[in-house]
Scaffold this motif. Structure first.
Motif, PDB file in Angstrom:
ATOM      1  N   LEU A   1      54.984   5.587 -80.188  1.00 38.38           N
ATOM      2  CA  LEU A   1      55.639   5.515 -79.032  1.00 38.38           C
ATOM      3  C   LEU A   1      54.683   6.381 -78.120  1.00 38.38           C
ATOM      4  N   GLY A   2      54.532   7.663 -78.389  1.00 41.50           N
ATOM      5  CA  GLY A   2      53.840   8.647 -77.638  1.00 41.50           C
ATOM      6  C   GLY A   2      52.400   8.140 -77.369  1.00 41.50           C
ATOM      7  N   TRP A   3      51.562   7.835 -78.265  1.00 37.65           N
ATOM      8  CA  TRP A   3      50.299   7.197 -78.064  1.00 37.65           C
ATOM      9  C   TRP A   3      50.486   6.229 -77.378  1.00 37.65           C
ATOM     10  N   GLY A   4      51.493   5.173 -77.388  1.00 43.93           N
ATOM     11  CA  GLY A   4      51.284   4.149 -76.489  1.00 43.93           C
ATOM     12  C   GLY A   4      51.513   4.591 -75.041  1.00 43.93           C
ATOM     13  N   VAL A   5      52.550   5.527 -74.707  1.00 42.20           N
ATOM     14  CA  VAL A   5      52.722   5.843 -73.382  1.00 42.20           C
ATOM     15  C   VAL A   5      51.165   6.561 -72.853  1.00 42.20           C
ATOM     16  N   TYR A   6      50.859   7.280 -73.552  1.00 39.99           N
ATOM     17  CA  TYR A   6      49.490   7.970 -73.191  1.00 39.99           C
ATOM     18  C   TYR A   6      48.567   6.915 -72.858  1.00 39.99           C
ATOM     19  N   PHE A   7      48.329   5.948 -73.597  1.00 37.32           N
ATOM     20  CA  PHE A   7      47.542   4.822 -73.406  1.00 37.32           C
ATOM     21  C   PHE A   7      47.793   4.319 -72.132  1.00 37.32           C
ATOM     22  N   PHE A   8      48.957   4.181 -71.741  1.00 32.66           N
ATOM     23  CA  PHE A   8      49.303   3.472 -70.379  1.00 32.66           C
ATOM     24  C   PHE A   8      48.820   4.179 -69.365  1.00 32.66           C
ATOM     25  N   LEU A   9      49.500   5.536 -69.462  1.00 29.64           N
ATOM     26  CA  LEU A   9      49.103   6.615 -68.179  1.00 29.64           C
ATOM     27  C   LEU A   9      47.602   6.757 -68.068  1.00 29.64           C
ATOM     28  N   SER A  10      46.919   6.686 -69.153  1.00 29.14           N
ATOM     29  CA  SER A  10      45.439   7.243 -69.204  1.00 29.14           C
ATOM     30  C   SER A  10      44.609   5.799 -68.511  1.00 29.14           C
ATOM     31  N   SER A  11      45.059   4.703 -68.978  1.00 31.95           N
ATOM     32  CA  SER A  11      44.621   3.766 -68.104  1.00 31.95           C
ATOM     33  C   SER A  11      44.904   3.458 -66.777  1.00 31.95           C
ATOM     34  N   CYS A  12      46.094   3.789 -66.401  1.00 29.72           N
ATOM     35  CA  CYS A  12      46.244   3.930 -64.901  1.00 29.72           C
ATOM     36  C   CYS A  12      45.626   4.873 -63.958  1.00 29.72           C
ATOM     37  N   ALA A  13      45.449   6.148 -64.902  1.00 31.00           N
ATOM     38  CA  ALA A  13      44.445   7.003 -64.421  1.00 31.00           C
ATOM     39  C   ALA A  13      43.188   6.694 -64.268  1.00 31.00           C
ATOM     40  N   LEU A  14      42.791   5.993 -65.385  1.00 31.95           N
ATOM     41  CA  LEU A  14      41.210   5.486 -65.065  1.00 31.95           C
ATOM     42  C   LEU A  14      40.962   4.347 -63.928  1.00 31.95           C
ATOM     43  N   ILE A  15      41.844   3.565 -63.847  1.00 35.25           N
ATOM     44  CA  ILE A  15      41.688   2.408 -62.831  1.00 35.25           C
ATOM     45  C   ILE A  15      41.796   3.188 -61.469  1.00 35.25           C
ATOM     46  N   GLN A  16      42.849   4.242 -61.380  1.00 31.40           N
ATOM     47  CA  GLN A  16      42.833   4.787 -59.970  1.00 31.40           C
ATOM     48  C   GLN A  16      41.393   5.477 -59.771  1.00 31.40           C
ATOM     49  N   PHE A  17      40.800   6.167 -60.716  1.00 34.03           N
ATOM     50  CA  PHE A  17      39.612   6.847 -60.723  1.00 34.03           C
ATOM     51  C   PHE A  17      38.688   5.767 -60.159  1.00 34.03           C
ATOM     52  N   GLY A  18      38.546   4.732 -60.977  1.00 33.93           N
ATOM     53  CA  GLY A  18      37.444   3.679 -60.740  1.00 33.93           C
ATOM     54  C   GLY A  18      37.375   3.357 -59.203  1.00 33.93           C
ATOM     55  N   TYR A  19      38.867   3.125 -58.703  1.00 32.83           N
ATOM     56  CA  TYR A  19      38.935   2.764 -57.254  1.00 32.83           C
ATOM     57  C   TYR A  19      38.529   3.842 -56.502  1.00 32.83           C
TER      58      TYR A  19
END
Length: 237
Positions: free
Chosen positions: A185-203
């Motif tokens: 579950l921990g890596w699942g949450v981290y995947f979600f948060l890091s993906s959101c951060a990457l999208i924001q960074f890309g924007y």
């Protein structure tokens, strides 16, 4: 049968060293690969993200039971891209055509990648690889929103340090995941948060980069027109 995962780290480290040596040898004529492409920032950002994923997948090293299709495809991309660059250098294809072909090669890599993840029969490998790839991408491309000293920025952007740490994390959790098959579950949450951060960074990168791209593209267009006018004037005389 135990696999030699250190070999994956040696391969990645060797490519980094070879790239730096080649850039140093070329001096002021060195190419920055993706960053030098005359394309909108979104395309360059997506190309870079895909390259970081390829490095992460190489560093992780899927088990032999999962097959080698993805890694053979990576070699194919490198070889075909070299051929495309040769065609471009000989002016047989346009710059845009070469970029489109390279983008298609990267997109096609999704299929063998999905196949390898499926053969692993576990979400843990997917969460781990994608999360660390997102993290490495953000650290290496270093958003300006990080209010840190130059010393900290230099260390957090150091590609040798980044991939060494990522390999250490892969090595530890790869062993953990072979012991327990329960989805983390921990890596699942981290995947979600890091993906959101990457999208924001890309924007953020696209908003900032599109302005620079417009200015650079305008300058490049003017230079081309001046060169064409000069050529026509010389031809008339």
């Amino acid at each position: 049968e135990k696999q030699f995962y250190v070999g994956n780290y040696i391969i990645v480290l060797s490519t980094l060293i070879a790239g730096d040596l080649a850039s140093h040898a070329m001096g002021q004529f060195r190419s920055r690969s993706i960053r030098d492409l005359q394309l909108p920032t979104l395309y360059k950002f997506l190309f870079s993200v895909m390259q970081f994923r390829a490095t992460s997948l190489t560093l992780y090293g899927f088990r032999k039971e999962s097959g080698f299709a993805l890694y053979f495809y990576m070699v194919t991309v490198i070889q075909v891209t070299a051929f495309i660059m040769t065609l471009r250098r000989k002016n047989l294809i346009s710059h845009i055509t070469s970029a489109i072909l390279y983008g298609q090669l990267l997109l096609l890599g999704f299929w063998p990648g999905i196949g390898n993840y499926y053969q692993e029969k576990s979400w843990n490998s997917f969460f781990l690889i994608e999360s660390m790839s997102n993290t490495a991408t953000i650290l290496r491309m270093q958003p300006l929103i990080f209010n840190s000293t130059r010393f900290i920025q230099d260390w957090t952007r150091n590609k040798y340090l980044i991939w060494t740490v990522v390999f250490g994390i892969f090595s530890y959790f790869r062993t953990e995941f072979t012991i327990t098959k329960k989805t983390s579950l921990g890596w699942g949450v981290y995947f979600f948060l890091s993906s959101c951060a990457l999208i924001q960074f890309g924007y953020y990168k696209c908003q900032k980069g599109n302005t620079e791209y417009g200015e650079n593209h305008h300058v490049a267009t003017l230079k081309t027109r001046v060169a064409e006018s000069t050529f026509l004037e010389c031809k008339k005389s």
